[in-house]
Design a protein around this motif. Structure first.
Motif, mmCIF file in Angstrom:
data_model
loop_
_atom_site.group_PDB
_atom_site.id
_atom_site.type_symbol
_atom_site.label_atom_id
_atom_site.label_comp_id
_atom_site.label_asym_id
_atom_site.label_seq_id
_atom_site.Cartn_x
_atom_site.Cartn_y
_atom_site.Cartn_z
ATOM 1 N N PRO A 139 101.901 14.036 51.734
ATOM 2 C CA PRO A 139 102.587 14.576 53.046
ATOM 3 C C PRO A 139 103.866 14.350 53.327
ATOM 4 C CG PRO A 139 100.385 13.468 53.319
ATOM 5 C CD PRO A 139 100.743 13.012 51.902
ATOM 6 N N ALA A 140 104.508 13.497 52.500
ATOM 7 C CA ALA A 140 105.902 13.229 52.603
ATOM 8 C C ALA A 140 106.720 14.323 52.076
ATOM 9 C CB ALA A 140 106.347 11.742 52.291
ATOM 10 N N ASN A 141 106.128 15.008 51.272
ATOM 11 C CA ASN A 141 107.034 16.108 50.510
ATOM 12 C C ASN A 141 106.505 17.583 51.022
ATOM 13 O OD1 ASN A 141 108.679 17.458 48.816
ATOM 14 N ND2 ASN A 141 107.474 17.308 46.874
ATOM 15 N N ALA A 142 106.296 17.750 52.288
ATOM 16 C CA ALA A 142 105.992 18.762 52.867
ATOM 17 C C ALA A 142 107.060 20.093 53.022
ATOM 18 C CB ALA A 142 105.461 18.579 54.303
ATOM 19 N N CYS A 143 106.329 21.268 52.954
ATOM 20 C CA CYS A 143 107.313 22.388 53.211
ATOM 21 C C CYS A 143 108.162 22.241 54.586
ATOM 22 C CB CYS A 143 106.686 23.743 53.086
ATOM 23 S SG CYS A 143 107.926 25.164 53.207
ATOM 24 N N GLU A 144 109.360 22.599 54.620
ATOM 25 C CA GLU A 144 110.165 22.351 55.968
ATOM 26 C C GLU A 144 109.879 23.592 56.861
ATOM 27 O OE1 GLU A 144 114.528 23.500 55.724
ATOM 28 O OE2 GLU A 144 114.214 21.629 55.152
ATOM 29 N N LEU A 184 112.449 25.474 44.734
ATOM 30 C CA LEU A 184 113.778 25.445 43.922
ATOM 31 C C LEU A 184 114.644 24.691 45.143
ATOM 32 C CD1 LEU A 184 114.102 28.766 42.307
ATOM 33 C CD2 LEU A 184 113.445 26.652 41.311
ATOM 34 N N TRP A 185 114.377 24.729 46.367
ATOM 35 C CA TRP A 185 115.103 24.120 47.348
ATOM 36 C C TRP A 185 114.555 23.249 48.559
ATOM 37 C CZ3 TRP A 185 116.224 23.770 52.733
ATOM 38 C CH2 TRP A 185 117.498 23.285 53.236
ATOM 39 N N PRO A 186 114.281 21.713 48.030
ATOM 40 C CA PRO A 186 115.051 21.196 46.922
ATOM 41 C C PRO A 186 114.151 21.407 45.517
ATOM 42 C CG PRO A 186 113.696 19.826 48.328
ATOM 43 C CD PRO A 186 113.606 20.974 48.912
ATOM 44 N N TYR A 187 114.783 21.095 44.847
ATOM 45 C CA TYR A 187 114.208 21.425 43.254
ATOM 46 C C TYR A 187 113.151 20.534 43.069
ATOM 47 C CZ TYR A 187 114.164 23.276 38.618
ATOM 48 O OH TYR A 187 113.981 23.975 37.312
ATOM 49 N N GLN A 188 111.813 20.893 42.794
ATOM 50 C CA GLN A 188 110.526 20.267 42.712
ATOM 51 C C GLN A 188 110.217 20.482 41.390
ATOM 52 O OE1 GLN A 188 108.954 18.826 45.402
ATOM 53 N NE2 GLN A 188 110.071 19.710 46.861
ATOM 54 N N ALA A 189 110.871 19.498 40.490
ATOM 55 C CA ALA A 189 110.538 19.579 38.866
ATOM 56 C C ALA A 189 109.259 19.354 38.495
ATOM 57 C CB ALA A 189 111.549 18.654 38.247
ATOM 58 N N ALA A 190 108.531 18.304 39.222
ATOM 59 C CA ALA A 190 107.296 18.000 38.961
ATOM 60 C C ALA A 190 106.284 19.081 39.302
ATOM 61 C CB ALA A 190 106.882 16.694 39.790
ATOM 62 N N ARG A 214 118.227 28.909 47.194
ATOM 63 C CA ARG A 214 119.339 28.287 47.961
ATOM 64 C C ARG A 214 120.130 27.136 46.998
ATOM 65 N NH1 ARG A 214 118.295 26.069 53.726
ATOM 66 N NH2 ARG A 214 117.037 27.829 53.949
ATOM 67 N N ASP A 215 121.256 27.536 46.727
ATOM 68 C CA ASP A 215 122.316 26.348 46.142
ATOM 69 C C ASP A 215 121.685 25.866 44.850
ATOM 70 O OD1 ASP A 215 123.496 26.194 48.628
ATOM 71 O OD2 ASP A 215 122.245 24.688 49.466
ATOM 72 N N LEU A 216 121.037 26.839 44.195
ATOM 73 C CA LEU A 216 120.563 26.615 42.893
ATOM 74 C C LEU A 216 121.488 26.487 41.820
ATOM 75 C CD1 LEU A 216 117.786 26.158 41.042
ATOM 76 C CD2 LEU A 216 117.789 28.768 40.585
ATOM 77 N N SER A 217 121.590 25.449 40.993
ATOM 78 C CA SER A 217 122.752 25.108 39.985
ATOM 79 C C SER A 217 121.997 25.510 38.757
ATOM 80 C CB SER A 217 122.803 23.563 39.830
ATOM 81 O OG SER A 217 123.453 23.280 38.764
ATOM 82 N N ALA A 218 123.007 25.805 37.820
ATOM 83 C CA ALA A 218 122.754 26.352 36.653
ATOM 84 C C ALA A 218 122.365 25.106 35.709
ATOM 85 C CB ALA A 218 123.940 26.964 35.784
ATOM 86 N N ALA A 219 122.570 23.917 36.170
ATOM 87 C CA ALA A 219 122.484 22.648 35.534
ATOM 88 C C ALA A 219 120.741 22.731 35.194
ATOM 89 C CB ALA A 219 122.733 21.458 36.250
ATOM 90 N N HIS A 220 120.044 23.269 36.060
ATOM 91 C CA HIS A 220 118.568 23.366 35.906
ATOM 92 C C HIS A 220 118.107 24.452 34.890
ATOM 93 C CE1 HIS A 220 118.047 20.696 39.139
ATOM 94 N NE2 HIS A 220 118.672 21.515 40.126
ATOM 95 N N LEU A 221 119.101 25.245 33.935
ATOM 96 C CA LEU A 221 118.819 26.441 33.347
ATOM 97 C C LEU A 221 117.663 26.170 32.338
ATOM 98 C CD1 LEU A 221 119.266 29.327 32.357
ATOM 99 C CD2 LEU A 221 121.129 28.483 31.076
ATOM 100 N N GLU A 222 117.834 25.274 31.434
ATOM 101 C CA GLU A 222 116.836 24.986 30.368
ATOM 102 C C GLU A 222 115.633 24.708 30.847
ATOM 103 O OE1 GLU A 222 117.251 26.024 27.186
ATOM 104 O OE2 GLU A 222 119.212 26.501 28.041
#
Length: 438
Positions: A139-144, A184-190, A214-222
């Motif tokens: 619940p702490a990681n809920a959609c805003e 992707l905002w915030p980036y939810q890798a898991a 929103r604010d997506l960085s190409a650092a996540h490209l791979e």
């Protein structure tokens, strides 16, 4: 099976811009039938039902708190059978998907990351996991912005099983395309990895689109290439020029990475009859001028962004539909390379792409006033000699002249140059093609 990778950018229709959270089965079928009859032969082949298809109380302009989502005994959302009558009796989206497949189309749905709050409140079992929803919820990681879901705790046994149960159900329904939101905002890798893994093990190829960007960085490209078919690079786009203009810079950053490994997505085309029951605005033909609409489509095509039409196809104006049937323009989307921004100076932006001895150049005027610009063909990659140049939106040749005097020297055109003179509307563009040795 596998996560579907697309050899060319996906092309389709999505219900969001027209119907928001409230689209019905009849409206989906009307757009599918229009696509099959008028757009399929031009490459448009995907129909996507956007958000909140499980909410029987869905309304225009927002989300309902504590919505009584339709869910099954394992906490998985099901289509509201009032809006989607073919889903009655536990059939889910299978009958609707089958109908679209008969039309030669692919079927897509929107999903949210995580698990419905209502499933957690009822503490329903997770299929095949031996645990209940409360044990895997975070619940702490809920959609805003959407109140219906909370995240999953991927360190908890059973969390992965929930996504596997979703992917298996979608495969059984015949889903071809998933638009997965709040990743992707915030980036939810898991969450991205868990959803991608579940799709990989489902018994159907399914394309995965990630939102919002929103604010997506190409650092996540791979990571994105490994786990998705396409991904958004901006927030929701609506029918305002300032939103279109903001994507020039984003697409300039992301276009060099577009390809079969994954497609950066500049969001839907908010063109045609939109706002019928949508999040923003009232029913309208989109507020962009025809010149702005052409600039939007041209920029997306030159950057090889996926194309998802937002307007209600059967009720959109013919001049809007014509933007989607120009095969000379769509050829760039499907079969070009080296797509990039060449120039950005004040209110002038130039993009280029090529294939073999074919070259395309798009010249955009982002100013509020019309302008006429002479271009040395060499400066925009069209070659040095007076080879034939075609304006793809006008469907007509463009005059190429050789400059013999200094009259254009102040504009960077030297005597002896081959020149095209372009008349650009406010927020307009010209899309040029040159073929053969030049």
């Amino acid at each position: 099976m596998t996560l579907r990778k697309a050899p060319t950018p996906p092309m389709g229709w999505n219900s969001w811009d027209s119907y928001g959270t409230t689209v019905t089965e009849a409206e989906v079928l009307a757009n599918a039938e229009f696509m099959a009859e008028h757009l399929l032969r031009h490459g448009w082949d995907t129909i996507v039902v956007d958000i909140d298809w499980a909410d029987p109380t869905a309304r225009a302009h927002g989300y309902n708190q504590s919505a009584p989502l339709v869910i099954d005994e394992y906490g998985r959302v099901q289509p509201d059978p009032v809006r989607f009558p073919s889903a009655a009796g536990g059939e889910g989206f299978a009958p609707l998907a089958a109908r679209l497949h008969e039309l030669g189309l692919k079927f897509g749905i929107h999903i949210m990351r995580g698990i419905p709050r209502i499933a957690v409140e009822r503490d329903l079992p997770i299929l095949g996991a031996g645990v209940t929803a409360s044990a895997v919820a975070d619940p702490a990681n809920a959609c805003e912005w959407n109140p219906h879901y909370v995240g999953l705790d991927h360190s908890a046994p059973g969390a992965a099983a929930y996504y596997h149960s979703l992917a298996d159900q979608y495969a059984m329904w015949g889903v071809d395309f998933l638009k997965a939101d709040d990743l992707l905002w915030p980036y939810q890798a898991a969450e991205i990895e868990a959803l991608s893994t579940a799709i990989e093990t489902a018994h159907r190829e399914i394309a995965l689109s990630l939102s919002p960007g929103r604010d997506l960085s190409a650092a996540h490209l791979e990571h994105l290439r490994q786990h998705a078919t396409m991904w958004r690079i901006c927030d929701d786009l609506w029918d305002r020029w300032d939103g279109v203009e903001a994507n020039f810079a984003r697409l300039a950053r992301w276009a060099p990475f577009a390809g079969p490994e994954g497609w950066p997505d500049a969001d839907m085309l908010p063109l045609g009859r939109i706002g019928i029951r949508a999040e923003r605005g009232e029913p309208r033909e989109d507020a962009l001028t025809l010149a702005e609409r052409r600039s939007l489509v041209t920029l997306w095509v030159m950057a090889r962004s996926p194309l998802m039409i937002g307007g209600d196809l059967p009720t959109s104006a013919p001049e809007t539909i014509a933007l989607f049937t120009n095969d000379d323009v769509l050829e760039i989307l499907r079969d070009s390379a080296g797509n990039r921004e060449l120039l950005r100076e004040r209110d002038l932006v130039v993009w280029a792409a090529s294939r073999g001895d074919t070259r395309w150049v798009a010249v955009f005027n982002t100013a509020d006033e019309a302008r006429e610009v002479p271009f040395d063909k060499r400066s925009v990659g069209l070659g040095p000699t007076p080879a034939a140049v075609v304006d793809l939106w006008a469907g007509a040749p463009v005059a190429v002249e050789v400059v013999h005097e200094q009259s254009d020297a102040a504009r960077g055109v030297a005597p002896g140059s081959s020149v095209v003179r372009l008349a650009l509307e406010p927020h307009g563009c010209v899309l040029l093609r040159a073929r053969g040795h030049a």
